[in-house]
Design a protein around this motif. Structure first.
Motif, PDB file in Angstrom:
ATOM      1  N   SER A  87       0.374  -1.615  -0.164  1.00  0.00           N
ATOM      2  CA  SER A  87      -0.036  -0.283  -0.097  1.00  0.00           C
ATOM      3  C   SER A  87       0.863   1.451   0.227  1.00  0.00           C
ATOM      4  O   SER A  87       0.412   2.507   0.008  1.00  0.00           O
ATOM      5  CB  SER A  87      -1.374  -0.062   1.353  1.00  0.00           C
ATOM      6  N   ARG A  88       1.747   1.373   0.409  1.00  0.00           N
ATOM      7  CA  ARG A  88       2.600   2.060   0.826  1.00  0.00           C
ATOM      8  C   ARG A  88       4.124   2.363  -0.368  1.00  0.00           C
ATOM      9  O   ARG A  88       5.411   3.810  -0.497  1.00  0.00           O
ATOM     10  CB  ARG A  88       3.203   2.852   2.304  1.00  0.00           C
ATOM     11  N   LEU A  89       4.189   1.172  -1.364  1.00  0.00           N
ATOM     12  CA  LEU A  89       5.760   1.143  -1.522  1.00  0.00           C
ATOM     13  C   LEU A  89       5.689   2.216  -2.860  1.00  0.00           C
ATOM     14  O   LEU A  89       4.308   1.638  -3.864  1.00  0.00           O
ATOM     15  CB  LEU A  89       5.532  -0.157  -1.866  1.00  0.00           C
ATOM     16  N   ARG A  90       6.898   2.593  -2.955  1.00  0.00           N
ATOM     17  CA  ARG A  90       6.775   3.351  -4.388  1.00  0.00           C
ATOM     18  C   ARG A  90       6.578   2.611  -5.897  1.00  0.00           C
ATOM     19  O   ARG A  90       6.695   2.983  -6.785  1.00  0.00           O
ATOM     20  CB  ARG A  90       8.148   4.526  -4.324  1.00  0.00           C
ATOM     21  N   ALA A  91       8.050   1.356  -5.254  1.00  0.00           N
ATOM     22  CA  ALA A  91       7.790   0.427  -6.456  1.00  0.00           C
ATOM     23  C   ALA A  91       7.887  -0.245  -6.306  1.00  0.00           C
ATOM     24  O   ALA A  91       9.085  -1.444  -6.892  1.00  0.00           O
ATOM     25  CB  ALA A  91       9.773   0.918  -7.239  1.00  0.00           C
ATOM     26  N   PRO A  92       6.408  -1.618  -6.196  1.00  0.00           N
ATOM     27  CA  PRO A  92       7.019  -2.192  -4.870  1.00  0.00           C
ATOM     28  C   PRO A  92       6.995  -3.794  -5.665  1.00  0.00           C
ATOM     29  O   PRO A  92       7.400  -4.400  -5.752  1.00  0.00           O
ATOM     30  CB  PRO A  92       4.684  -2.421  -5.160  1.00  0.00           C
ATOM     31  N   GLU A  93       6.566  -3.483  -7.451  1.00  0.00           N
ATOM     32  CA  GLU A  93       7.349  -5.304  -8.260  1.00  0.00           C
ATOM     33  C   GLU A  93       8.595  -4.569  -8.258  1.00  0.00           C
ATOM     34  O   GLU A  93       9.439  -6.252  -8.323  1.00  0.00           O
ATOM     35  CB  GLU A  93       6.692  -4.610  -9.547  1.00  0.00           C
ATOM     36  N   THR A  94       9.521  -3.787  -8.977  1.00  0.00           N
ATOM     37  CA  THR A  94      10.840  -4.264  -8.278  1.00  0.00           C
ATOM     38  C   THR A  94      11.173  -4.210  -7.081  1.00  0.00           C
ATOM     39  O   THR A  94      12.301  -5.086  -6.815  1.00  0.00           O
ATOM     40  CB  THR A  94      11.337  -2.737  -8.964  1.00  0.00           C
ATOM     41  N   THR A  95      10.802  -4.407  -6.689  1.00  0.00           N
ATOM     42  CA  THR A  95      11.375  -3.826  -4.708  1.00  0.00           C
ATOM     43  C   THR A  95      11.107  -5.787  -4.765  1.00  0.00           C
ATOM     44  O   THR A  95      11.975  -5.911  -4.309  1.00  0.00           O
ATOM     45  CB  THR A  95      10.163  -3.142  -3.468  1.00  0.00           C
ATOM     46  N   ILE A  96       9.907  -6.207  -4.072  1.00  0.00           N
ATOM     47  CA  ILE A  96       9.424  -7.668  -4.309  1.00  0.00           C
ATOM     48  C   ILE A  96      10.333  -8.473  -4.978  1.00  0.00           C
ATOM     49  O   ILE A  96      10.754  -9.737  -4.081  1.00  0.00           O
ATOM     50  CB  ILE A  96       7.919  -8.140  -4.204  1.00  0.00           C
ATOM     51  N   LEU A  97      11.022  -7.822  -6.276  1.00  0.00           N
ATOM     52  CA  LEU A  97      11.640  -9.165  -6.842  1.00  0.00           C
ATOM     53  C   LEU A  97      13.049  -8.837  -6.576  1.00  0.00           C
ATOM     54  O   LEU A  97      13.587  -9.988  -6.605  1.00  0.00           O
ATOM     55  CB  LEU A  97      11.551  -8.316  -8.616  1.00  0.00           C
ATOM     56  N   ALA A  98      13.372  -7.865  -6.400  1.00  0.00           N
ATOM     57  CA  ALA A  98      14.902  -7.863  -5.511  1.00  0.00           C
ATOM     58  C   ALA A  98      15.111  -8.395  -4.374  1.00  0.00           C
ATOM     59  O   ALA A  98      16.303  -8.790  -4.194  1.00  0.00           O
ATOM     60  CB  ALA A  98      15.032  -5.924  -5.420  1.00  0.00           C
ATOM     61  N   ASN A  99      13.793  -8.301  -3.611  1.00  0.00           N
ATOM     62  CA  ASN A  99      14.155  -9.152  -2.253  1.00  0.00           C
ATOM     63  C   ASN A  99      14.102 -10.795  -2.419  1.00  0.00           C
ATOM     64  O   ASN A  99      15.412 -10.899  -2.257  1.00  0.00           O
ATOM     65  CB  ASN A  99      12.963  -8.305  -1.146  1.00  0.00           C
ATOM     66  N   PHE A 312       7.094   2.304  17.317  1.00  0.00           N
ATOM     67  CA  PHE A 312       8.837   1.486  17.221  1.00  0.00           C
ATOM     68  C   PHE A 312       8.431   0.644  16.250  1.00  0.00           C
ATOM     69  O   PHE A 312       9.352  -0.039  15.981  1.00  0.00           O
ATOM     70  CB  PHE A 312       9.129   1.113  18.764  1.00  0.00           C
ATOM     71  N   LEU A 313       7.355  -0.465  15.777  1.00  0.00           N
ATOM     72  CA  LEU A 313       7.332  -0.789  15.189  1.00  0.00           C
ATOM     73  C   LEU A 313       7.651  -0.707  13.747  1.00  0.00           C
ATOM     74  O   LEU A 313       7.636  -1.694  12.784  1.00  0.00           O
ATOM     75  CB  LEU A 313       5.603  -1.434  15.121  1.00  0.00           C
ATOM     76  N   GLU A 314       7.463   0.253  13.864  1.00  0.00           N
ATOM     77  CA  GLU A 314       8.550   0.659  12.192  1.00  0.00           C
ATOM     78  C   GLU A 314       9.414   0.492  11.641  1.00  0.00           C
ATOM     79  O   GLU A 314      10.518   0.175  11.511  1.00  0.00           O
ATOM     80  CB  GLU A 314       8.387   2.699  11.669  1.00  0.00           C
ATOM     81  N   ARG A 315      10.018   0.701  13.237  1.00  0.00           N
ATOM     82  CA  ARG A 315      11.662  -0.083  13.204  1.00  0.00           C
ATOM     83  C   ARG A 315      12.368  -0.932  12.510  1.00  0.00           C
ATOM     84  O   ARG A 315      12.881  -1.676  12.047  1.00  0.00           O
ATOM     85  CB  ARG A 315      12.438   0.752  14.164  1.00  0.00           C
ATOM     86  N   PHE A 316      11.404  -2.341  12.628  1.00  0.00           N
ATOM     87  CA  PHE A 316      11.185  -3.554  12.456  1.00  0.00           C
ATOM     88  C   PHE A 316      11.270  -4.367  10.792  1.00  0.00           C
ATOM     89  O   PHE A 316      10.795  -5.703  11.215  1.00  0.00           O
ATOM     90  CB  PHE A 316      10.615  -4.196  14.007  1.00  0.00           C
ATOM     91  N   GLN A 317      11.370  -3.373  10.323  1.00  0.00           N
ATOM     92  CA  GLN A 317      11.328  -3.633   8.895  1.00  0.00           C
ATOM     93  C   GLN A 317      12.125  -2.776   7.867  1.00  0.00           C
ATOM     94  O   GLN A 317      12.525  -1.620   8.024  1.00  0.00           O
ATOM     95  CB  GLN A 317      10.118  -3.096   8.527  1.00  0.00           C
ATOM     96  N   MET A 318      12.471  -3.023   6.906  1.00  0.00           N
ATOM     97  CA  MET A 318      13.795  -1.685   6.608  1.00  0.00           C
ATOM     98  C   MET A 318      12.726  -2.191   4.662  1.00  0.00           C
ATOM     99  O   MET A 318      13.929  -1.413   3.834  1.00  0.00           O
ATOM    100  CB  MET A 318      14.896  -2.698   6.233  1.00  0.00           C
ATOM    101  N   ILE A 319      12.089  -2.824   4.720  1.00  0.00           N
ATOM    102  CA  ILE A 319      11.605  -3.008   2.535  1.00  0.00           C
ATOM    103  C   ILE A 319      10.925  -1.321   2.573  1.00  0.00           C
ATOM    104  O   ILE A 319      11.303  -1.482   1.381  1.00  0.00           O
ATOM    105  CB  ILE A 319      10.891  -3.874   2.713  1.00  0.00           C
ATOM    106  N   SER A 320      10.269  -0.679   3.662  1.00  0.00           N
ATOM    107  CA  SER A 320      10.261   0.182   2.987  1.00  0.00           C
ATOM    108  C   SER A 320      11.524   1.850   2.336  1.00  0.00           C
ATOM    109  O   SER A 320      11.254   2.526   1.763  1.00  0.00           O
ATOM    110  CB  SER A 320       9.194   1.677   3.770  1.00  0.00           C
ATOM    111  N   TRP A 321      11.662   1.335   3.583  1.00  0.00           N
ATOM    112  CA  TRP A 321      13.580   2.632   3.454  1.00  0.00           C
ATOM    113  C   TRP A 321      14.081   1.557   1.917  1.00  0.00           C
ATOM    114  O   TRP A 321      14.740   2.595   0.658  1.00  0.00           O
ATOM    115  CB  TRP A 321      14.021   2.386   4.232  1.00  0.00           C
TER     116      TRP A 321
END
Length: 497
Positions: A87-99, A312-321
């Motif tokens: 919902s908040r990702l800017r390039a979701p398809e490329t990001t999930i493929l990169a991961n 503080f839960l925002e700190r336990f993910q890096m995918i948005s960054w």
């Protein structure tokens, strides 16, 4: 309660988990492409974790924390909060493929490094029961002496004090070795070593409180939990309650304290007086942090992941960054391989290269996504190795450079640390990975292989052959034998497989 320490995740369980997670994502409005990417990401990551040997190996520990704290925990929490995963990702398809690609890279690296890995490991069987307690005490003594020397000399860049400060991993070693010894010696009935408790308390107060380090506030607890879980120890209900209360207290009180005290860290004055002042204004700093968090919601460049306010839960993910940085590579330009070159020349000690340039790539990437003011050249911002690998040269750097890096890194750290269930040395890699694998870019694996691995070998031999002599001054062997009891555990040595 015995802490889970998985060496293998059943594939059927991973498939069931992925199906349930992806079904929830579809119901929440996540795109079909992204959902399929999440499904493949979970399965490939589990295959990589299992192939590495799970948490029993340093490479498996790296894969676990990289996957869980980069994206997987974030996906689970998005499903729990009933939010579309993209919902908040800017390039979701490329990001999930990169991961997904990065997990494929780690899977390839795990298989290729197998014939390159030394069995038994270099440090396997080095530690024996006879002088473990003295070695643990020696670690604490050396750590305190280094702190005193650094405080007196000032610890300027390129100085001996600065070099000692950088190689000072004695307090975590004391906790890992002391806990390992206690669990093995008691047959799993006990997990608390008084020397390890002192090491953890000293680290918490001196490094955490007086130097405003959030990492140091949690590092001792993490080291103890890793040592207990790897050794097959158990936690009592009282200890579980203590962990929950301590964790909540650190998050609620000491995270704002550390955040507000950073500006005073290098200011003149007594560290104790500054600490007391900052402890008295925790509520003020917490209110300021809440206000800044509210302002961040209106900042289009702030890469938040959740629609709801989760603190503080925002700190336990890096995918948005990572997504924000990957978008710059998709829409603007690639960066090239300069970051890798800087990580490689950083291997050279500062005393051999006094004018060695210092680079803050996290700060540079934060400027690249438009997060920091132009004049801010010091603020550190974290990104995972996924986004850095992609921003260098896209799919070329992911598929043709990263495999080589991780084959070498996994072969080295597994050859040095071995099976962490039978030897405490490799647990240091696991502890480092718990914090740095998801947010230390590619500098973390390179540093683990080129700096931490040789450092650990040297310090392991120093700990086993020299520190017992130092610790024995305060804890003679005869007295240690009385304190340790009559049971003499057999520390298992890895065998060729």
């Amino acid at each position: 309660m015995r802490l889970p320490f998985p060496t293998k995740v059943p594939l059927w369980g991973a498939i069931l988990f992925a199906i349930v997670l992806c079904l929830l994502e579809v119901l929440q409005g996540t795109s079909t492409f992204f959902t399929l990417g999440v499904f493949a990401y979970v399965i490939v990551s589990v295959l990589a974790f299992n192939a590495a040997g799970g948490l029993a190996t340093p490479s498996g520990g790296y894969i676990f924390f990289q996957v869980v704290l980069t994206a997987l925990l974030g996906f689970v929490m998005k499903a729990v909060l009933w939010e579309a995963a993209d919902s908040r990702l800017r390039a979701p398809e490329t990001t999930i493929l990169a991961n997904l690609s990065f997990s494929i890279v780690m899977l390839i690296a795990v298989y290729v490094k197998r014939p390159l890995t030394k069995k038994p490991a270099i440090l396997s069987g080095l530690l024996t029961p006879a002088s473990t307690r003295q070695a643990t005490l020696g670690c604490v003594i050396i750590a305190i002496l280094i702190d005193i020397y650094v405080a007196i000399s000032g610890g300027e860049r390129g100085s001996l004090a600065s070099a000692l400060n950088r190689v000072d991993i004695f307090l975590p070693l004391a906790i890992l070795i002391g806990t390992f010894d206690t669990v093995k010696r008691s047959g799993g009935r006990k997990n608390v070593s008084l020397i390890a408790v002192f090491a953890g308390t000293y680290s918490f107060l001196v490094v955490g409180i007086l130097k405003y380090s959030k990492e140091a506030m949690l590092a001792s607890l993490v080291a103890w939990l890793i040592a207990v879980a790897a050794s097959g120890g158990r936690l009592s209900l009282r200890q579980i309650g203590f962990i929950l209360v301590a964790g909540a207290g650190i998050v609620y009180y000491l995270v704002p304290y550390a955040q507000g005290g950073r500006v005073d860290r290098d200011a003149p004055g007594s560290p104790v007086d500054k600490a007391m002042t900052n402890l008295s204004r925790i509520d003020e700093v917490r209110a300021q942090m809440a206000s800044e968090a509210g302002d961040a919601e209106h900042n289009p460049n702030e890469p938040l992941f959740y629609d709801a306010k989760v603190g503080f839960l925002e700190r336990f993910q890096m995918i948005s960054w990572d997504d924000a940085l990957i978008e710059t590579a998709v829409n603007d330009s690639k960066l090239g391989y300069t970051p890798l070159l800087t990580y490689l020349y950083n291997i050279v000690p500062h005393f051999l290269w006094p004018d060695k340039p210092e680079t803050l790539w996290g700060n540079f990437y934060a400027h690249r996504i438009g997060l920091l003011a132009e004049e801010d050249l010091t603020t550190g911002v974290s990104f995972s190795p996924v986004s850095e690998a992609f921003v260098m040269d896209g799919w070329n750097s992911l598929f043709f450079v990263c495999p080589f890096i991780y084959i070498v890194v996994f072969a080295i750290i597994d050859s040095v640390g071995g099976d962490v269930r039978h030897s405490p040395w490799g647990r240091l890699f696991t502890m480092v990975a718990a914090h740095n694998a998801p947010e230390g870019v590619l500098a973390t694996p390179i540093t683990m292989a080129t700096f931490l691995a040789p450092l650990l070998i040297g310090l392991a031999y120093f700990t086993v052959y020299v520190l017992p002599l130092i610790g024995g001054l305060l804890l003679p062997r005869s007295r240690a034998a009385i304190m340790q009891g009559r049971t003499q555990p057999r520390f298992v040595r890895e065998t060729q497989s």
